[in-house]
Design an enzyme around this catalytic site. Structure first.
Site, PDB file in Angstrom:
ATOM      1  N   HIS B 108      -6.324  -7.156   4.144  1.00 41.05           N
ATOM      2  CA  HIS B 108      -7.432  -6.582   4.306  1.00 41.05           C
ATOM      3  C   HIS B 108      -8.505  -7.578   4.147  1.00 41.05           C
ATOM      4  CE1 HIS B 108      -5.853  -2.744   4.953  1.00 41.05           C
ATOM      5  NE2 HIS B 108      -5.547  -2.759   3.670  1.00 41.05           N
ATOM      6  N   ASP B 147       2.874  -2.920   6.814  1.00 44.70           N
ATOM      7  CA  ASP B 147       2.086  -2.176   5.821  1.00 44.70           C
ATOM      8  C   ASP B 147       1.577  -0.986   6.552  1.00 44.70           C
ATOM      9  OD1 ASP B 147       0.390  -2.659   2.960  1.00 44.70           O
ATOM     10  OD2 ASP B 147      -0.500  -1.529   4.305  1.00 44.70           O
ATOM     11  N   HIS B 149      -1.133   0.387   6.195  1.00 47.11           N
ATOM     12  CA  HIS B 149      -2.574   0.458   6.408  1.00 47.11           C
ATOM     13  C   HIS B 149      -2.934  -0.799   7.387  1.00 47.11           C
ATOM     14  CE1 HIS B 149      -2.723   1.860   2.265  1.00 47.11           C
ATOM     15  NE2 HIS B 149      -3.562   2.705   2.810  1.00 47.11           N
ATOM     16  N   ASP B 236       4.006   0.764   1.833  1.00 49.70           N
ATOM     17  CA  ASP B 236       3.505   1.994   1.550  1.00 49.70           C
ATOM     18  C   ASP B 236       3.734   3.105   2.675  1.00 49.70           C
ATOM     19  OD1 ASP B 236       1.867   0.315   2.968  1.00 49.70           O
ATOM     20  OD2 ASP B 236       0.245   0.484   1.891  1.00 49.70           O
TER      21      ASP B 236
HETATM   22 ZN   LIG Z   1      -1.387  -0.896   2.700  1.00 52.46          ZN
END
Ligand SMILES: [Zn+2]
Ligand SMILES: [Zn+2]
Lengths: 578, 432
Positions: B108, B147, B149, B236
């Site tokens: 991120h 991931d 996200h 995740d």
């Molecule tokens: Zn994540």
């Protein structure tokens, strides 16, 4: 070939073993059996006989007969043995058939884990926190046990994945089958560490050598009785520590590879080593390298390896390289190649090939053997390389030393680069920097100085090195290790090697774990034969993690490991050497 | 069998805060499982100690405000250093592939760093990729971000780079942080199609992930022909993850890595530290090393209850084929999008959730057919920092470089807190 040597030491350095106290140290090696008699920390007598591999008892009687010709065995206070019996049994395959019951859970495939045709996998298992994920199916276990009986298998190993987190299932399985078998080894008793494949191998070996080892113990007890002594008998373990002989029958596998351990403990007792140091044992075929950190011999991080079996046995870290005084020297594609083969003794002693020993004789570094034969052998290499014999000898000698030094540096590099798992340790980056090089073995005298130059530290050759193993065994203290895990969410405390799991209150702390650990280790060490004054407890792992679930702290995961580290018995080693 | 390098750094003494998901305990049970399985005893699995990244490694790709030292801790240097160690071992041929099982994560973290976003301060994959290019020459790199996200940081950094294919597969941004990562986000004007976003509906299971892999990701990789494949290996998507809503499994992650066959995998997120991570990580390591992973299963694994609905299957099949068609048309889109413009600007508000910082950013890229294009960035953050940065892309054309040098020289720096000049090829990083 008995001789008597003694050195005076000042009386204030003597304590619990003083006053007519004698220790008998015996090292039963593959070739020689050595014995030393130590009185008041003086090496009083030493003897060496050839090992009779068919009948060890003969060798023991012969060597002690030599030793006690003019000594009274009544003065003996302790006997310590280092033996190759377990190692040889494994190397020569003189082992029992062992049935294995594995609670393997998810992970590696059973095909990868199976180590013999008598390996059976069962459905129960515990997870990484020691929580039972699937229960033991009693019928399944009983069927396997019946099968063992039908097959005539009466030795078993029971090993669960994560059994060091919760030994309950291994104990449950043992209780189902116990009455029907002669011997059962349990995985969690072998070590408190994590490593399922190693736990399987270790448990298997422990069960496989159990009978042979037990018979050996009876022989030794008879033998000491015949000597007319009624004293504690200790056996040397791979980690350079000792344990009392009765205790040793539950863990015979701990005695594998105690030979190299004896040698390292010998160096320790002959040198008063307390700094970072290198120890080299240069033999005919191989050179063994060991490293000391602040005078304490380093242990193998995961356990020792024997005959391809990677075990969890705590053992002193040694590296054996295929180069020694009798290594065959040859010239091939413009290169001098030393070892790893040994064709026989050095040419100077009638061997068929040139060797580093011959080179050292030609260079005048040592005055052993027949110099003409040595020169002739080196000449054969000199002819091929097209240089005078003396120059060829120099090249061989330098290369031998260099190859050993490179291996030592690689080993140090490996130790200094071992992975660490905290930011603190990465930043701190503690590195070993050897201050001294101890060299034992046949070519120690001619090689030590040059090796020291290559390794950047002064070289030292300890006295009485020819019986270092027996001295090391005689003076080694009892070692022990204990692993504790507290899970305050589950409210359990596991004392792994003792197979205990108990309830703890919510407020259980890391200090509580440390205190219990130290106390239980003391009890364990005493049970193993330690003397109170030898129990210096060292904390080797001390971690605490908050367990957080859904942004709330639900408990603590506390991990403690304590040990009595390898070293010499109290009263010895205070600026003192044999 | 492959020789697999493992760089394991659980940072047992580092946390964002004591109860934060990114805390000391995160890789504890993973370590337990890896040790108990005895994975380090396999001759073809070799553990390496992580090195430490340097501020130079960070300044090669990031603009940290005010400087690298202020936005990171030692733990970030080790985490990025672990990824770099993995790369070194692979590129030096010591191993066939490597897994940097390190924390904290990085995907991120965007190019400009005013603070931490989504638990990330600096982008460890990007630091690694630019280290590789600096030390081993220019490479075409594909980053597959698995991931849950959207890796908005990695997307931002590689938005204009035609030599880096960034593919993110994640839970639909309408249902999860950071709320971005839609198929329309397809790369900057000089790098169309070098960013591919594959949002998946909540409760997608193995079947959906593997469909996208087989029918979209692998065909695109075939055409892109990367020199290196990197798996940004977040964990995740697992059915037990506490902060997402997907149904991926340890078996799924292992299969994915077997099929993708990454040269380097780097851990990203994944916060089901007890029920998922130990099994996923063992699965990934075994798959990378070519060892049977078929018995790696969570204790409560039940393929029947984890099956995705038919509706989800149909949705994913349709989406995959639409994205593939978009990729096929990537070259023809540029004309419509850019027209005759010489520069293209994007204005964004960026929120740093971990540190509670807001940033307004204007990013301008020079339209260029010869390189990724000169980049300038105006950025103002709620910390009070106002900065301007001139970024010469890697493999820059002479025109972009000379224009960039001109702009930096003529910039009025009096109204700025800091002005930055970054020229990766020439290894220049200036702060005024
Ligand atoms: Zn994540
Ligand atoms: Zn350009």
């Amino acid at each position: 070939m008995t001789d008597k040597v003694s050195y005076a030491i000042s009386s204030d350095e003597k304590n619990s073993y003083t006053g007519g106290t004698m220790i008998l140290g015996i090292d039963v090696g593959g070739t020689h059996t050595d014995a030393t008699l130590i009185e008041n920390f003086e090496l009083k007598r030493k003897a060496k006989v050839l090992t009779n591999r068919e009948n060890l008892m003969d060798s023991l009687l012969e060597v002690t007969g030599e030793l006690f010709k003019s000594e009274n065995p009544d003065n003996l206070k302790r006997v310590v043995l280092s033996t190759t019996i377990s190692t040889n049994a494994i190397v020569q395959g003189k082992t029992e058939r062992v049935g294995l019951i594995l609670a393997s859970g998810p992970g590696l495939s059973p095909a990868t884990l199976k180590i013999n045709d008598d390996t059976h996998f069962i459905s129960g298992y515990v997870n990484h926190r020691g929580i039972e994920a699937a229960g033991i199916d009693h019928d399944e276990v009983s069927r396997i046990c019946t099968h063992f009986r039908e097959e005539g298998i009466d030795h078993a190993g029971i090993v669960g994945k994560f059994s060091t987190r919760n030994p309950g299932q291994e104990i449950e399985i043992r209780d189902i089958i116990n009455d029907n078998l002669k011997h059962v080894s349990l995985g969690h008793r072998m070590s408190g560490n994590l490593n399922f494949p190693r736990r399987i191998a270790t448990t298997y070996l422990n069960a496989a050598i159990h009978d042979l080892y037990t018979a050996f113990v009876r022989d030794i007890q008879d033998f000491v009785g015949k000597m007319g002594a009624d004293v504690p008998i200790y056996i040397l373990k791979a980690d350079g520590g000792t344990f009392e002989i009765d205790q040793s029958t539950e863990y015979p596998v701990q005695t594998i590879l105690s030979g190299p351990a004896a040698s390292i403990m010998g160096v320790l007792s002959l040198t008063d080593c307390r700094e970072d140091a290198i120890a080299l044992d240069i033999g005919g075929t191989t050179t063994d390298i060991a490293i000391f950190a602040d005078g304490v011999p380093l242990l193998e991080p995961l356990g020792v390896t024997i005959e391809g079996h990677k075990t969890m046995i705590r053992g002193l870290r040694t590296k054996s390289i295929g180069i020694g005084g009798d290594s065959r020297v040859k010239y091939e594609s413009n290169e001098i190649i030393i070892g790893p083969e040994r064709d026989g003794p050095a040419a100077a002693f009638g061997g068929p090939s040139p060797t580093p020993t011959d080179a050292m004789i030609v260079l005048g570094l040592t005055k052993i053997g027949d110099k003409d034969k040595a020169t002739a052998a080196i000449n054969s290499i000199a002819k091929e390389t097209g240089c005078p014999a003396h120059e060829a000898a120099k090249t061989i000698f330098d290369q031998t030393c260099l190859e050993i030094a490179v291996s030592v540096k690689e080993m140090l590099e490996e130790i200094n680069n071992r992975p660490v798992y905290t930011v603190h340790e990465i930043l701190e980056g503690k590195k070993l920097t050897p201050q001294i090089l101890h060299v034992v073995g046949g070519p120690a005298e001619p090689m030590a100085e040059h090796l020291g130059e290559l390794l950047g530290c002064p070289a030292h050759i300890p006295g009485h090195a020819e019986v270092a193993n027996a001295v090391g065994a005689a003076l080694a203290r009892t070692t022990a290790e204990l692993t504790l895990l507290a899970d305050t969410e589950q409210q359990t405390l596991t004392i792994v090697e003792e197979g205990i799991q108990t309830q703890i209150p919510n407020g259980f702390s890391r200090d509580d774990a440390l205190n219990i650990g130290k106390e239980k280790l003391r009890e364990r060490a005493i049970k193993m034969g330690a003397k109170e004054e030898d129990i210096a407890v060292e904390v080797i792992e001390d971690q605490e993690f908050n367990m957080v679930r859904g942004f709330h702290t639900t408990g603590k995961n506390i991990r403690v490991k304590v040990q009595v580290k390898p070293g010499l018995i109290a009263g010895f080693g205070k600026e003192q050497t044999i | 069998m492959k020789r697999t390098g493992l760089i394991f750094f659980p940072a047992f003494d580092w946390a964002i805060s004591p109860t934060h998901p990114e805390r000391e305990e995160r890789l504890l049970y993973t370590q337990d499982q890896v040790f108990e399985e005895g994975l380090l005893d396999f001759d073809n699995i070799i553990e390496f100690k992580p090195g430490m990244a340097t501020p130079d490694d960070i300044n090669r790709i990031h603009i940290c405000v005010p400087d690298a030292g202020s936005v990171i801790t030692e733990s970030h240097l080790i985490s990025a250093g672990g990824a770099i160690t993995a790369a070194d071992k692979v590129l030096q041929g010591k191993v066939d592939n490597a897994f940097a099982l390190v924390r904290p994560p990085g995907h991120h973290a965007m190019r400009v760093v005013h603070g931490a976003r989504g638990f990330c301060n600096v982008n460890i994959e990007a630091i690694m990729v630019e280290y590789i290019r600096k030390n081993y020459g220019p490479k075409r790199v594909a980053i597959i971000d698995t991931d849950c996200h959207h890796g908005d940081g990695s997307q931002d950094i590689y938005w204009h780079d035609p030599d880096t294919l960034y593919i993110s597969i994640h839970q639909d941004g309408r249902t999860l942080y950071p709320g971005s990562g839609f198929p329309e986000e397809f790369g900057g004007p000089n790098a169309l199609g070098a960013t591919i976003n594959i949002p998946l509906p909540p409760q997608t299971s193995e079947e959906g992930f593997l469909h996208v892999l087989d029918n979209l990701i692998l065909p695109i990789l075939d055409e892109f022909k990367p020199d290196l494949i990197i798996n940004s290996a977040g964990q995740d998507n697992h059915y037990t993850d506490p902060i997402t809503d997907m149904r991926f499994t340890a078996q799924g992650y292992a299969m994915l890595n077997e099929k993708l066959s990454p040269d380097i995998a780097v851990l990203e997120g994944g916060y089901s530290i007890e029920s998922a991570l130990p099994y996923i990580n063992v699965g990934i390591i075994l798959a990378m090393a070519g060892i049977d992973y078929s018995h790696v299963k969570e204790p409560d694994y039940d393929p029947v209850s984890l099956k995705q609905s038919d509706e989800i299957s149909r949705y994913i099949e349709k989406e995959a084929s639409e994205i593939y068609n978009l990729w096929k048309k990537r070259d023809s889109i540029k004309e419509d999008l850019v027209g005759g413009a010489e520069y293209v600007r994007r204005d964004r508000d960026i929120y740093y959730d971990t540190d509670g910082i807001r940033e307004q950013q204007k990013e301008t890229v020079r339209i260029c057919n010869d390189c990724g294009g000169l980049l300038t960035i105006d950025s103002t953050a709620s910390t009070g920092n106002k900065i301007f940065a001139v970024i010469i892309p890697g493999q820059s054309c002479p025109t972009c470089r000379s224009k960039g040098e001109e702009i930096f020289a003529s910039t009025d720096k009096t109204s700025l807190n800091y002005a930055y000049f970054q020229d990766r090829d020439k290894n220049i990083f200036l702060v005024e």
